[in-house]
Design a protein around this motif. Structure first.
Motif, PDB file in Angstrom:
ATOM      1  N   TYR A 218       0.852  -1.203   0.000  1.00 13.44           N
ATOM      2  CA  TYR A 218       0.000   0.000   0.000  1.00 13.44           C
ATOM      3  C   TYR A 218       0.880   1.243   0.000  1.00 13.44           C
ATOM      4  O   TYR A 218       1.869   1.334   0.746  1.00 13.44           O
TER       5      TYR A 218
ATOM      6  N   PRO B 161       0.138   5.672  -0.437  1.00 12.43           N
ATOM      7  CA  PRO B 161      -0.868   6.716  -0.698  1.00 12.43           C
ATOM      8  C   PRO B 161      -0.544   7.579  -1.907  1.00 12.43           C
ATOM      9  O   PRO B 161      -1.391   8.357  -2.348  1.00 12.43           O
TER      10      PRO B 161
ATOM     11  N   PRO C 278      -7.039   1.842   1.052  1.00 15.59           N
ATOM     12  CA  PRO C 278      -6.712   1.549   2.459  1.00 15.59           C
ATOM     13  C   PRO C 278      -7.550   0.447   3.076  1.00 15.59           C
ATOM     14  O   PRO C 278      -7.174  -0.100   4.115  1.00 15.59           O
TER      15      PRO C 278
ATOM     16  N   GLU D 252       0.728   9.559   9.114  1.00 14.12           N
ATOM     17  CA  GLU D 252      -0.329   9.317   8.127  1.00 14.12           C
ATOM     18  C   GLU D 252      -0.570   7.827   7.947  1.00 14.12           C
ATOM     19  O   GLU D 252      -1.722   7.368   7.899  1.00 14.12           O
TER      20      GLU D 252
ATOM     21  N   ARG E 258      -2.422   6.497  11.050  1.00 15.38           N
ATOM     22  CA  ARG E 258      -3.845   6.854  11.073  1.00 15.38           C
ATOM     23  C   ARG E 258      -4.645   6.027  10.068  1.00 15.38           C
ATOM     24  O   ARG E 258      -5.761   5.581  10.353  1.00 15.38           O
ATOM     25  N   THR E 259      -4.062   5.822   8.901  1.00 13.88           N
ATOM     26  CA  THR E 259      -4.743   5.021   7.880  1.00 13.88           C
ATOM     27  C   THR E 259      -4.927   3.588   8.349  1.00 13.88           C
ATOM     28  O   THR E 259      -5.992   2.992   8.173  1.00 13.88           O
TER      29      THR E 259
END
Length: 423
Positions: free
Chosen positions: A31, A33, A74, A104, A107-108
């Motif tokens: 993953y 972003p 996500p 970040e 939090r994701t």
């Protein structure tokens, strides 16, 4: 489809980890972003600076064929047993690690974190980050408790880009969990593709391993960089000194000087420590001094360039200078913190015309300007007033270059003795 592993951050840390896990038949989802990075990876292209020098575009395609999934969705993070955060932590303008990408990623992940998941952090961070920075973000966003509802641990990345002898499989993996159970969960995961797991007392100890290993490198490079200047002033051949000294079978490890220090492993001193506001700990004065010494090397290389030109009746202003190798390590494309850019900038300020050659870097910009890249290496060296070897790529025939170049400055001590001016 559920996966065993989610690698969060597909850069120089994440991609090699995903490659090793996929090779060990661990179902892996990657993953990131950044939509541009995802687009490049899905097209079989490596993002700039990604990989560790061994991962090629063809190998990336083989990973995908072997089940590696690349996503910017996500929701995939909520369907894995283990999640490893490999977010970048570059130095900010204040010379402190920027943890925003780690925050970040946390939090994701937290919004989708399930009980019994093992969460691991591999990014370069300050001692205390896992417990005091990452843990609260994960707990607040998930409603779960670290050490009780999910496992949390830190493991410093020990990748050596371009090293063909040591990779993830045969480099011992240090881990430190929030609890003994967290440590064992991390050990069980890494043990699936790493030959040896070393258990630290806790995450702070594991984080500080990275501080010690990185600072060890910088301090010893600073020592030989100072010796390079010292020996040049004395008319002593430093490279012969190092060659002889490294024959000592105890109490000495060989390091070599260079035009500066680059890479992702930044030195961590007291000014960078998370505890600074609390006044805890003593300054790492040796590291601070090492940074000063290493930080002076691009300026010293520039001085050597101008001195050599002057010695041969030329001025830096208007001189054509060819720079060879602009990455921070041999045989890789990564330019992270490479001293080449500062050296080029300083030479430009003196009025020199700069061109470069690097088989791994197709485009290069300095001070917002695109630097001319030469493909005809030997012809360019013959035309240049001064050729400067900044990085010794295997593709370079230094004996041949020394014959062709009008004037050659070797900052890596890689050319045969007597064929070039050495740092």
């Amino acid at each position: 489809m559920p996966a065993d592993l989610a690698v969060i951050g597909l850069g120089h840390l994440g991609l090699p980890l995903a490659q090793a896990a996929t090779a060990a038949a661990i179902t892996t989802v990657g993953y990131d972003p950044d939509p541009r990075a995802i687009g490049d990876l899905r097209a079989g292209r490596l993002p700039s600076g990604a990989g560790d020098g061994r991962l090629s575009a063809a190998e990336l395609r083989r990973m995908v064929a072997g089940g590696f999934r690349i996503t910017a969705d996500p929701t995939e993070l909520g369907r894995v047993r283990t999640a490893v955060i490999c977010a970048p932590t570059p130095l900010g303008e204040d010379r402190k690690l920027d943890l925003s990408a780690v925050a970040e990623a946390a939090r994701t992940l937290a919004a989708r974190l399930r009980p019994h998941t093992t969460v691991l952090l591999e990014s370069t961070v300050y001692p205390g980050t896992t417990e005091e920075f990452l843990r609260p973000v994960l707990e607040e966003g998930s409603g779960l408790r670290a050490g009780r509802d999910f496992h949390l641990a830190y493991s410093p990345c020990r990748l050596d880009p371009g090293n063909r002898a040591h990779g993830l499989a045969n480099t011992p993996k240090v881990i430190g969990g929030l609890t003994p159970a967290c440590t064992e969960a991390a050990a069980a995961f890494y043990g699936r593709f790493t030959e040896k797991v070393v258990r630290a007392r806790g995450p702070r100890e594991a984080e500080t391993v990275k501080v010690l290993e990185t600072n060890y490198r910088h301090v010893n490079i600073a020592l030989v960089n100072e010796m390079a200047v010292y020996c040049h002033d004395l008319g002593v051949d430093l490279w012969d000194v190092v060659r002889c000294a490294e024959t000592k079978p105890f109490g000495f490890q060989s390091f070599r000087p260079g035009p500066g220090v680059g890479g992702h492993g930044v030195p961590v001193d007291h000014d960078h420590m998370a505890y600074q506001q609390r006044g805890l700990g003593l300054p790492l004065r040796m590291v601070e001094l090492a940074q000063q010494v290493n930080g002076r090397m691009p300026g010293y290389v520039t001085q050597r360039c101008t001195a050599l030109l002057n010695e041969y009746g030329k001025s830096a202003r208007g001189a054509h200078i060819l720079l060879l190798g602009v990455g921070y390590k041999p045989d890789i494309a990564d330019e992270e913190c490479s001293p080449a850019r500062e050296i080029a900038s300083r030479l430009m300020e003196l009025g020199a015309e700069i061109s470069y050659h690097d088989p791994y870097v197709p485009q290069w910009r300095v001070r917002g300007r695109r630097v001319e890249r030469t493909d005809a290496l030997y012809e360019a060296a013959a035309d240049a007033d001064l050729t400067v070897l900044l990085q010794h790529h295997r593709a370079y025939d230094l004996q041949g270059l020394a014959v062709k170049a009008q004037l050659l400055l070797d900052t890596r001590g890689a050319s045969p003795a007597g064929t070039a001016h050495r740092l």
